[in-house]
Enzyme design. Structure first.
Site, PDB file in Angstrom:
ATOM      1  N   CYS A  87       0.800  -1.228   0.000  1.00 22.24           N
ATOM      2  CA  CYS A  87       0.000   0.000   0.000  1.00 22.24           C
ATOM      3  C   CYS A  87       0.828   1.272   0.000  1.00 22.24           C
ATOM      4  CB  CYS A  87      -0.996  -0.002   1.152  1.00 22.24           C
ATOM      5  SG  CYS A  87      -0.255   0.087   2.810  1.00 22.24           S
ATOM      6  N   HIS A 124      -2.433   0.512   7.076  1.00 21.50           N
ATOM      7  CA  HIS A 124      -2.849   0.570   5.682  1.00 21.50           C
ATOM      8  C   HIS A 124      -3.041   2.019   5.263  1.00 21.50           C
ATOM      9  CE1 HIS A 124      -4.650  -0.239   1.872  1.00 21.50           C
ATOM     10  NE2 HIS A 124      -5.818   0.246   2.226  1.00 21.50           N
ATOM     11  N   ASP A 139      -8.516   3.857  -2.880  1.00 25.15           N
ATOM     12  CA  ASP A 139      -7.865   2.777  -2.135  1.00 25.15           C
ATOM     13  C   ASP A 139      -7.128   1.858  -3.112  1.00 25.15           C
ATOM     14  OD1 ASP A 139      -7.131   1.170  -0.044  1.00 25.15           O
ATOM     15  OD2 ASP A 139      -9.146   0.439   0.411  1.00 25.15           O
TER      16      ASP A 139
END
Length: 284
Positions: A87, A124, A139
């Site tokens: 991420c 995250h 995302d």
């Protein structure tokens, strides 16, 4: 209900280093040829193209190499090579792209729970993006979607390629959930707050993810690739394909098969030395 969010600060260390970005190389990598105006339509097209082109993987951790988050290193790996990342790499790159194009963006941190009740560290990364008078959750670094941005509003949904995700505000907690419809119920993927996060926060989280013995990424290979109608996941030598209706196909690979599967199903191509090192790592 109007949600007030502190505007990200300005000044050294608060931006995404977009002046170092090779925008044309990035757009070529994801196959994007559309409009570059900072609109919601452009944002959605970029989000979809990014996820389709650049997979999720943690191979640097497996090989015992540092995961460098400076934009030059991220571009070399995710843009110029047939590799992916996790991420912080994805979001740092995508944030630099959006900043260069003129979007107003805020970094956020989230706890990936995957329906667990355990308290998980907020490691995250995702983005809140303002476009066309609306705020959107982007995302691109989760690995399992969402494929498109979701409007930042309680109950807002995005459906793309058979996958449906929504935002849910958890009453009285200050938290929001990203949820996925499994065909039978809403599964909580992760929970986040709207406190702004910056590149320095990425560095701290990255150190934990890459080195801490309790990190889910420090002990085994993980790769993910999502698209219309499928989600491929590779955990060690276990290859799983999940469909939007909840159907699951799972099989165990021989260690020697893994580099080929990474190349064919995840578009992660390793050189000869890394392929041999991965096979040796995965062999019993």
């Amino acid at each position: 209900m109007s949600i007030e969010i502190a505007h990200p600060r300005r000044g050294p260390g608060y931006g995404w280093n977009s002046e170092l970005l090779d925008l044309d190389a990035y757009l070529d990598r994801i196959g994007y040829r559309g409009d570059r105006a900072p609109t919601a339509e452009t944002l959605r097209a970029l989000h979809l193209a990014h996820i389709a082109a650049i997979p999720f993987e943690n191979l640097e951790v497996v090989f015992g190499r540092p995961v460098d988050l400076d934009l030059g290193s991220v571009q070399d790996k995710l843009v110029r090579r047939p590799r992916g990342g996790y991420c912080y790499e994805h979001v740092g790159l995508f944030a630099a792209v959006l900043e260069r194009l003129g979007y107003t963006i805020t970094g956020l941190l989230s706890r990936v729970v995957m329906d667990s009740d355990r308290l998980i560290p907020a490691t995250h990364s995702l983005l809140l993006v303002e476009a066309s008078g609306t705020r959107w959750i982007c995302d691109v670094g989760l690995g399992c979607g969402p494929l498109g941005p979701i409007e930042f509003a309680d109950g807002a949904q995005d459906t793309e390629g058979g996958w449906t995700n929504r935002l849910h505000e958890v009453s009285g907690t200050g938290e929001w959930e990203v949820q996925r419809w499994t065909g039978e119920r809403w599964m909580v993927l992760h929970r986040f707050t709207t406190n702004p996060a910056y590149t320095i926060d990425h560095r701290v989280g990255n150190h934990y993810i890459a080195t801490h013995p309790r990190s889910p990424f420090s002990g085994d290979l993980h790769a993910m690739r999502i698209g219309p109608g499928f989600l491929h996941t590779l955990d060690g030598t276990v290859l799983t394909t999940t469909r939007p209706d909840g159907a699951v196909d799972k099989r165990r690979l021989a260690a020697s098969e893994v580099p080929g599967v990474l190349a064919k199903q995840f578009d992660v191509v390793l050189d000869t030395d890394d392929s041999a090192a991965l096979v040796a790592y995965l062999e019993p």
